[in-house]
Write an enzyme that holds these catalytic residues in place. Structure first.
Site, PDB file in Angstrom:
ATOM      1  N   ARG A  35      29.492  33.115  47.283  1.00  0.00           N
ATOM      2  CA  ARG A  35      30.070  32.706  48.570  1.00  0.00           C
ATOM      3  C   ARG A  35      31.021  33.734  49.156  1.00  0.00           C
ATOM      4  O   ARG A  35      31.397  33.636  50.329  1.00  0.00           O
ATOM      5  CB  ARG A  35      30.780  31.357  48.408  1.00  0.00           C
ATOM      6  CG  ARG A  35      29.809  30.174  48.364  1.00  0.00           C
ATOM      7  CD  ARG A  35      30.552  28.869  48.162  1.00  0.00           C
ATOM      8  NE  ARG A  35      30.975  28.702  46.770  1.00  0.00           N
ATOM      9  CZ  ARG A  35      31.762  27.717  46.334  1.00  0.00           C
ATOM     10  NH1 ARG A  35      32.234  26.820  47.194  1.00  0.00           N
ATOM     11  NH2 ARG A  35      32.078  27.625  45.063  1.00  0.00           N
ATOM     12  N   GLY A  42      27.437  29.103  31.701  1.00  0.00           N
ATOM     13  CA  GLY A  42      28.538  28.154  31.739  1.00  0.00           C
ATOM     14  C   GLY A  42      29.811  28.689  31.116  1.00  0.00           C
ATOM     15  O   GLY A  42      29.819  29.720  30.431  1.00  0.00           O
ATOM     16  N   THR A  43      30.893  27.940  31.353  1.00  0.00           N
ATOM     17  CA  THR A  43      32.213  28.397  30.916  1.00  0.00           C
ATOM     18  C   THR A  43      32.357  28.384  29.395  1.00  0.00           C
ATOM     19  O   THR A  43      33.002  29.267  28.820  1.00  0.00           O
ATOM     20  CB  THR A  43      33.299  27.502  31.540  1.00  0.00           C
ATOM     21  OG1 THR A  43      32.967  26.127  31.287  1.00  0.00           O
ATOM     22  CG2 THR A  43      33.391  27.732  33.047  1.00  0.00           C
ATOM     23  N   ASN A  58      66.664  74.547  57.987  1.00  0.00           N
ATOM     24  CA  ASN A  58      66.212  73.969  59.252  1.00  0.00           C
ATOM     25  C   ASN A  58      64.780  74.413  59.515  1.00  0.00           C
ATOM     26  O   ASN A  58      64.489  75.605  59.582  1.00  0.00           O
ATOM     27  CB  ASN A  58      67.096  74.412  60.415  1.00  0.00           C
ATOM     28  CG  ASN A  58      66.703  73.717  61.715  1.00  0.00           C
ATOM     29  OD1 ASN A  58      67.166  72.628  62.012  1.00  0.00           O
ATOM     30  ND2 ASN A  58      65.823  74.347  62.489  1.00  0.00           N
TER      31      ASN A  58
END
Length: 466
Positions: free
Chosen positions: A15, A78-79, A377
């Site tokens: 997604r 799957g987890t 400078n």
């Protein structure tokens, strides 16, 4: 006691609609998974294993040097299956194991420490982080028996209508006694709507092993909610921005408009510093006390000491000492060291330069690969010509030298102490101490010739208009 961690980072993140692995999408300039790793370091984790799959090489590269190990989940089943991939690295070790999601970058070390405390104080073998959420939320439900003991976690897709009315839901972060974790994982089966091995089934499996399973309820689900699309990614950026900015405000930093100020998680800002709107401060940036930053500054890995004013400027990988003012529209990059009480004005760019105490470059100059002494400078339009198309060379300008406007310093070259370089010069040789260098063509005046030139121009114009 050893604490281990397994971060689940194998998913593709369809997604997100991106070629980049989901966990590498950034929240406040840092990959999601890196946020999780960083918070685990604060907890004092002994070993962190990142389970990779989609874009595994990219994730490994992003976490290089972070003292983490990797386990490959070649097929996403799957987890529970993901955690099982860390078996060879953790099985048999004494201690606790945190199982966290790599797409939950808002997690805080304090929340993980509270989870561990609940786990230890209650003698759990497994503790599931949970949150009370609206009934329509499609998360797994915590199922308890009549005595309030956790029996199982039922995924939303597998839950009955009655189970879906339960408001305590799984937040997806866990703490296990490591010695029981892998015994439980071996007993998981894919008997569910997704045909996957759910880590949530460990609640039932470990309960069946005679082990105590409990929960740790949190109040703010934003910390653990996974990021699945660009909308939730933008929301996470906003949540983390507000959290970080609030901490700085409470610590004595003034922000004129916190909603347009973006500060990374690792940035340090001193008291009584003012941050104007539109600033982006990221990386390992440290800003001292009594500074005035902005508007519209972008700092990356910058160290700014006390009493510095910088506005409308981009600075990276550099140090700015006290009392200096920079901008507007200056750019400093790649290991610049700006000493005390320096003035760097508009449209000045510096790269790999040490710029001495009290020196000035007021406008429209490029100073690269240079060492500039004190009180020098640099006149408007000065360029250090440091690159020959293949190699970089150094320019040295010693203390109290004066470099006139529109000067080209062709490196390698040295301008000695107290020397004066005339405006419009191209310097290719050393200018000795206290010398006056002029390197330009002699001026010639042709009396009346401006009218001749004008006549020629008009004649050409008339010819074109015929």
């Amino acid at each position: 006691m050893n604490i281990y961690a397994v971060i689940l980072a194998a998913g593709k993140g369809t997604r997100m609609k991106s070629d980049k692995p989901k966990v590498l999408h950034e929240v406040l300039y840092k990959p999601m998974v890196q946020h999780v790793v960083d918070e685990l370091k604060k907890v004092g984790v002994s070993k962190t294993i990142v389970v990779v799959g989609h874009g595994a090489d990219e994730v490994k590269e992003a976490l290089a040097g972070q003292n983490v190990e990797f386990a490959l989940q070649a097929q996403q089943l799957g987890t529970g299956h993901a955690v099982l991939q860390a078996k060879s690295l953790l099985e048999g070790k004494e201690g606790l194991t945190l199982v966290l999601n790599g797409d939950a970058p808002l997690i805080q070390a304090s929340t993980l420490q509270a989870l561990i405390k609940t786990h230890l104080d209650n003698g759990h073998s497994a503790t599931m982080m949970t949150c009370v959420l609206p009934e329509t939320t499609p998360f797994g439900r915590i199922i308890r028996d009549e005595n309030g003991q956790v029996v199982c976690i039922t995924e939303y897709k597998d839950a009955t209508e009655e189970e879906r009315k339960i408001l305590e839901m799984n937040a997806g972060e866990y703490c296990f006694d490591n010695k029981y974790l892998f015994d439980g994982l071996k007993q998981l089966t894919p008997n569910n709507a997704q045909n996957e091995y759910y880590i949530t089934d460990l609640a039932k499996v470990m309960g069946g092993m005679g082990l105590k399973v409990g929960t740790h309820i949190i109040d703010n689900f934003n910390e653990v909610g996974g990021i699945n699309d660009r909308v939730s990614l933008a929301e996470a950026n906003e949540i983390l921005r507000d959290r970080i900015n609030r901490e700085h405000l409470l610590n004595g930093v003034t922000m004129i408009d916190p909603k347009t100020t973006y500060i990374g998680r690792d940035v340090v800002i001193g008291q009584d510093t003012i941050i104007e709107p539109g600033c982006i401060l990221k990386g390992n940036t440290v800003i001292g006390n009594h500074c005035h930053i902005g508007p519209y500054c972008e700092f990356t890995n910058v160290e700014v000491k006390d009493n510095v004013e910088i506005k409308f400027s981009v600075i990276s990988d550099s140090i700015v000492e006290s009392g200096t003012d920079i901008g507007p529209y200056a750019r400093l990059r790649t290991n610049c060291h700006i000493k005390e009480n320096v003035h760097i004005g508009n449209f000045v760019e510096m790269k790999k330069t040490t710029f001495g105490k009290g020196a000035k470059a007021a406008h429209l100059s490029y100073i690269g690969d240079a060492v500039v002494g004190e009180r020098v400078n640099i006149g408007c339009g000065t360029i250090t010509c440091n690159y020959d198309g293949a190699n970089k060379f150094q320019t040295i300008i010693e203390d109290d030298a004066f470099v006139g406007c529109n000067t080209n310093l062709v490196a390698p070259v040295t301008v000695g102490k107290g020397a004066f370089v005339a405006a419009g010069s191209t310097i290719i040789d050393e200018v000795e101490e206290d010398a006056f260098a002029v390197a330009r063509g002699r001026q010639y005046n042709k009396k009346g010739y401006a009218r001749v030139l004008e006549a020629k121009r008009l004649a050409i114009k008339a010819k074109k208009n015929k």
